[in-house]
Design an enzyme around this catalytic site. Structure first.
Site, PDB file in Angstrom:
ATOM      1  N   ASP A 111     -22.671 -35.949  51.346  1.00 31.10           N
ATOM      2  CA  ASP A 111     -22.605 -34.766  50.480  1.00 31.10           C
ATOM      3  C   ASP A 111     -23.490 -34.814  49.229  1.00 31.10           C
ATOM      4  O   ASP A 111     -23.667 -33.793  48.547  1.00 31.10           O
ATOM      5  CB  ASP A 111     -21.150 -34.462  50.087  1.00 31.10           C
ATOM      6  N   HIS A 126     -24.642 -43.083  56.402  1.00 29.37           N
ATOM      7  CA  HIS A 126     -24.510 -42.019  57.408  1.00 29.37           C
ATOM      8  C   HIS A 126     -25.448 -40.841  57.144  1.00 29.37           C
ATOM      9  O   HIS A 126     -25.223 -39.744  57.643  1.00 29.37           O
ATOM     10  CB  HIS A 126     -23.052 -41.538  57.490  1.00 29.37           C
TER      11      HIS A 126
HETATM   12  C1  BJW Z   1      -8.441 -40.368  49.232  1.00 35.29           C
HETATM   13  C2  BJW Z   1      -8.196 -39.237  48.469  1.00 35.29           C
HETATM   14  C3  BJW Z   1      -8.373 -39.376  47.082  1.00 35.29           C
HETATM   15  C4  BJW Z   1      -7.865 -38.677  50.512  1.00 35.29           C
HETATM   16  N1  BJW Z   1      -8.748 -40.562  46.585  1.00 35.29           N
HETATM   17  N2  BJW Z   1      -8.790 -41.535  48.709  1.00 35.29           N
HETATM   18  C5  BJW Z   1     -16.725 -51.238  66.651  1.00 35.29           C
HETATM   19  C6  BJW Z   1     -15.426 -51.007  67.074  1.00 35.29           C
HETATM   20  C7  BJW Z   1     -15.056 -49.755  67.574  1.00 35.29           C
HETATM   21  C8  BJW Z   1     -15.964 -48.711  67.656  1.00 35.29           C
HETATM   22  C9  BJW Z   1     -17.234 -48.936  67.230  1.00 35.29           C
HETATM   23  C10 BJW Z   1     -17.606 -50.183  66.736  1.00 35.29           C
HETATM   24  N3  BJW Z   1     -18.915 -50.101  66.368  1.00 35.29           N
HETATM   25  C11 BJW Z   1     -19.358 -48.850  66.606  1.00 35.29           C
HETATM   26  C12 BJW Z   1     -18.364 -48.118  67.139  1.00 35.29           C
HETATM   27  C13 BJW Z   1     -18.470 -46.678  67.556  1.00 35.29           C
HETATM   28  C14 BJW Z   1     -18.303 -45.698  66.416  1.00 35.29           C
HETATM   29  C15 BJW Z   1     -16.949 -45.923  65.749  1.00 35.29           C
HETATM   30  O1  BJW Z   1     -16.829 -46.542  64.711  1.00 35.29           O
HETATM   31  N4  BJW Z   1     -15.893 -45.379  66.323  1.00 35.29           N
HETATM   32  C16 BJW Z   1     -14.537 -45.530  65.756  1.00 35.29           C
HETATM   33  C17 BJW Z   1     -14.037 -44.196  65.244  1.00 35.29           C
HETATM   34  C18 BJW Z   1     -13.664 -46.064  66.839  1.00 35.29           C
HETATM   35  N5  BJW Z   1     -19.394 -45.836  65.451  1.00 35.29           N
HETATM   36  C19 BJW Z   1     -20.560 -45.218  65.621  1.00 35.29           C
HETATM   37  O2  BJW Z   1     -20.776 -44.523  66.604  1.00 35.29           O
HETATM   38  C20 BJW Z   1     -21.629 -45.438  64.563  1.00 35.29           C
HETATM   39  N6  BJW Z   1     -22.851 -45.799  65.177  1.00 35.29           N
HETATM   40  C21 BJW Z   1     -23.072 -47.021  65.663  1.00 35.29           C
HETATM   41  O3  BJW Z   1     -22.224 -47.896  65.606  1.00 35.29           O
HETATM   42  O4  BJW Z   1     -24.342 -47.196  66.183  1.00 35.29           O
HETATM   43  C22 BJW Z   1     -24.565 -48.341  66.990  1.00 35.29           C
HETATM   44  C23 BJW Z   1     -24.230 -47.921  68.368  1.00 35.29           C
HETATM   45  C24 BJW Z   1     -24.998 -46.960  68.976  1.00 35.29           C
HETATM   46  C25 BJW Z   1     -24.694 -46.576  70.277  1.00 35.29           C
HETATM   47  C26 BJW Z   1     -23.611 -47.153  70.924  1.00 35.29           C
HETATM   48  C27 BJW Z   1     -22.831 -48.120  70.271  1.00 35.29           C
HETATM   49  C28 BJW Z   1     -23.146 -48.510  68.995  1.00 35.29           C
HETATM   50  C29 BJW Z   1     -21.959 -44.139  63.848  1.00 35.29           C
HETATM   51  C30 BJW Z   1     -20.834 -43.587  63.045  1.00 35.29           C
HETATM   52  C31 BJW Z   1     -21.225 -42.229  62.457  1.00 35.29           C
HETATM   53  C32 BJW Z   1     -20.087 -41.535  61.748  1.00 35.29           C
HETATM   54  N7  BJW Z   1     -20.444 -40.158  61.521  1.00 35.29           N
HETATM   55  C33 BJW Z   1     -19.518 -39.331  60.773  1.00 35.29           C
HETATM   56  C34 BJW Z   1     -20.017 -37.856  60.802  1.00 35.29           C
HETATM   57  C35 BJW Z   1     -21.153 -37.588  59.828  1.00 35.29           C
HETATM   58  C36 BJW Z   1     -21.693 -36.221  59.992  1.00 35.29           C
HETATM   59  C37 BJW Z   1     -20.835 -35.147  59.366  1.00 35.29           C
HETATM   60  O5  BJW Z   1     -20.620 -35.193  58.148  1.00 35.29           O
HETATM   61  O6  BJW Z   1     -20.412 -34.232  60.059  1.00 35.29           O
HETATM   62  O7  BJW Z   1     -19.400 -39.822  59.454  1.00 35.29           O
HETATM   63  S1  BJW Z   1     -17.871 -39.387  61.420  1.00 35.29           S
HETATM   64  C38 BJW Z   1     -17.077 -39.323  59.870  1.00 35.29           C
HETATM   65  O8  BJW Z   1     -16.330 -40.553  59.691  1.00 35.29           O
HETATM   66  C39 BJW Z   1     -18.199 -39.327  58.825  1.00 35.29           C
HETATM   67  C40 BJW Z   1     -17.669 -40.322  57.829  1.00 35.29           C
HETATM   68  O9  BJW Z   1     -18.727 -40.852  57.057  1.00 35.29           O
HETATM   69  C41 BJW Z   1     -16.969 -41.334  58.688  1.00 35.29           C
HETATM   70  C42 BJW Z   1     -15.949 -42.167  57.959  1.00 35.29           C
HETATM   71  O10 BJW Z   1     -14.882 -41.368  57.502  1.00 35.29           O
HETATM   72  P1  BJW Z   1     -14.263 -41.678  56.078  1.00 35.29           P
HETATM   73  O11 BJW Z   1     -15.273 -41.517  55.036  1.00 35.29           O
HETATM   74  O12 BJW Z   1     -13.514 -42.946  56.132  1.00 35.29           O
HETATM   75  O13 BJW Z   1     -13.273 -40.423  55.899  1.00 35.29           O
HETATM   76  P2  BJW Z   1     -11.846 -40.159  56.550  1.00 35.29           P
HETATM   77  O14 BJW Z   1     -11.627 -38.698  56.529  1.00 35.29           O
HETATM   78  O15 BJW Z   1     -11.677 -40.862  57.822  1.00 35.29           O
HETATM   79  O16 BJW Z   1     -10.824 -40.836  55.524  1.00 35.29           O
HETATM   80  C43 BJW Z   1     -10.624 -40.290  54.227  1.00 35.29           C
HETATM   81  C44 BJW Z   1      -9.745 -41.250  53.470  1.00 35.29           C
HETATM   82  O17 BJW Z   1      -9.670 -40.812  52.125  1.00 35.29           O
HETATM   83  C45 BJW Z   1      -8.298 -41.311  53.999  1.00 35.29           C
HETATM   84  O18 BJW Z   1      -7.920 -42.676  54.159  1.00 35.29           O
HETATM   85  C46 BJW Z   1      -7.468 -40.651  52.899  1.00 35.29           C
HETATM   86  O19 BJW Z   1      -6.183 -41.214  52.749  1.00 35.29           O
HETATM   87  C47 BJW Z   1      -8.334 -40.953  51.697  1.00 35.29           C
HETATM   88  N8  BJW Z   1      -8.170 -40.013  50.581  1.00 35.29           N
HETATM   89  N9  BJW Z   1      -7.806 -38.220  49.337  1.00 35.29           N
HETATM   90  C48 BJW Z   1      -8.923 -41.629  47.436  1.00 35.29           C
HETATM   91  N10 BJW Z   1      -8.146 -38.327  46.267  1.00 35.29           N
END
Ligand code: BJW
Length: 250
Positions: A111, A126
């Site tokens: 963002d 990301h």
């Molecule tokens: C507050 C609050 C307040 C609320 N104060 N806190 C190892 C194990 C398992 C799976 C994998 C692994 N390695 C890779 C993977 C696959 C996959 C993955 O991780 N999957 C899991 C979900 C199982 N990863 C990938 O695919 C990544 N690529 C990769 O590994 O490449 C190598 C590869 C290639 C090909 C094959 C295999 C490997 C890429 C990941 C890309 C993530 N993209 C997104 C979308 C971006 C575009 C968009 O904006 O639309 O990125 S997904 C989404 O999740 C976004 C975020 O950056 C990301 C993380 O989310 P985040 O920031 O943690 O947010 P939330 O909503 O989940 O949590 C919010 C938190 O805030 C909560 O806890 C609330 O409680 C808290 N909160 N208010 C403080 N006021």
């Protein structure tokens, strides 16, 4: 009298925060929640576009199948973000780049609100909603506000797409490696507003801990990382982060 929130900050964390030379902050969507940006998984509103959950519209499959729909979704989000201001958490983090001799900010957010708050050299693992990249030659450009969509690449003429990392896609070259290096060197690692579910970003606190860092999570909810941390501050980032600072604020 100390507020209930301030009493959550243990003396050891405060001391480490004041004494540390090398600090890494990892942020996720929760750090922008108090600015009104929806999170992906929990913490209030979640992102849905025309009935499609974010993991469908923000997917590599959708880029292949319907790029104009993906542009529409990201244009819509950019329109909202233009009106949104950084909150107290972004502002506190921006102050910290001047406080520590070694400071790294790694964000999963696309963002741009950290930069809007004044943070520099942000490691965006990301990508950014404010840039596009070419599907063919990977040339990156800032996004013009107007013009037809999808945009064409000036370099090779192919189509541009938003420069964000979707599931299954590789992270920007070098970004994770740089973040992992910084994590392995830090003494204090603050993990703010992330569900710690998405890899490889979720491995950064593990790397920091393996390098000897003190680990602190800031989140209103528990995550898979919570049990692994030295201290968990339960609450909102905008309320808790400024409490780490001692003395007069800049
Ligand atoms: C507050 C609050 C307040 C609320 N104060 N806190 C190892 C194990 C398992 C799976 C994998 C692994 N390695 C890779 C993977 C696959 C996959 C993955 O991780 N999957 C899991 C979900 C199982 N990863 C990938 O695919 C990544 N690529 C990769 O590994 O490449 C190598 C590869 C290639 C090909 C094959 C295999 C490997 C890429 C990941 C890309 C993530 N993209 C997104 C979308 C971006 C575009 C968009 O904006 O639309 O990125 S997904 C989404 O999740 C976004 C975020 O950056 C990301 C993380 O989310 P985040 O920031 O943690 O947010 P939330 O909503 O989940 O949590 C919010 C938190 O805030 C909560 O806890 C609330 O409680 C808290 N909160 N208010 C403080 N006021």
């Amino acid at each position: 009298m100390q507020s209930a929130l301030a009493s959550q900050v243990p003396a050891e964390l405060r001391e480490r925060f004041n004494a540390a030379r090398n600090v890494l902050v990892l942020t996720g969507a929760g750090v922008s929640a108090e600015s009104g940006v929806p999170t992906f998984r929990g913490g209030g509103n979640s992102a849905v576009w025309k009935g499609m959950p974010f993991d469908e519209i923000s997917s590599a499959r959708m880029v292949e199948r319907d790029l104009p729909a993906v542009w529409e979704w990201f244009d819509y989000r950019r329109g909202i973000l233009q009106e949104i201001a950084p909150n107290a958490a972004h502002v506190a983090i921006a102050r910290w780049q001047h406080k520590f001799s070694g400071f790294s900010l790694v964000t999963q957010n696309v963002d741009g609100l950290h930069q809007k708050a004044g943070s520099r050299e942000v490691i965006e693992v990301h990508g950014s909603i404010w840039r596009a990249r070419c599907i063919a030659c990977h040339e990156r450009v800032g996004i013009p506000e107007h013009g037809s969509r999808p945009l064409d690449c000036n370099n090779c003429g192919d189509r541009l797409r938003p420069d964000v990392v979707l599931f299954g896609e590789m992270l920007p070259e070098g970004a994770f490696e740089l973040a992992a290096d910084k994590a392995s060197e830090c003494e204090l690692c603050l993990v703010v507003g992330t569900s710690a579910l998405v890899y490889p970003a979720a491995s950064l606190p593990e790397i920091a801990r393996a390098g000897g860092a003190y680990l602190c999570e800031v989140n209103p909810e528990r995550t898979p990382l919570s049990d692994f941390c030295d201290v968990v501050l339960t609450g909102k980032a905008g309320e808790l982060l400024p409490l780490l600072e001692d003395g007069p604020r800049l």
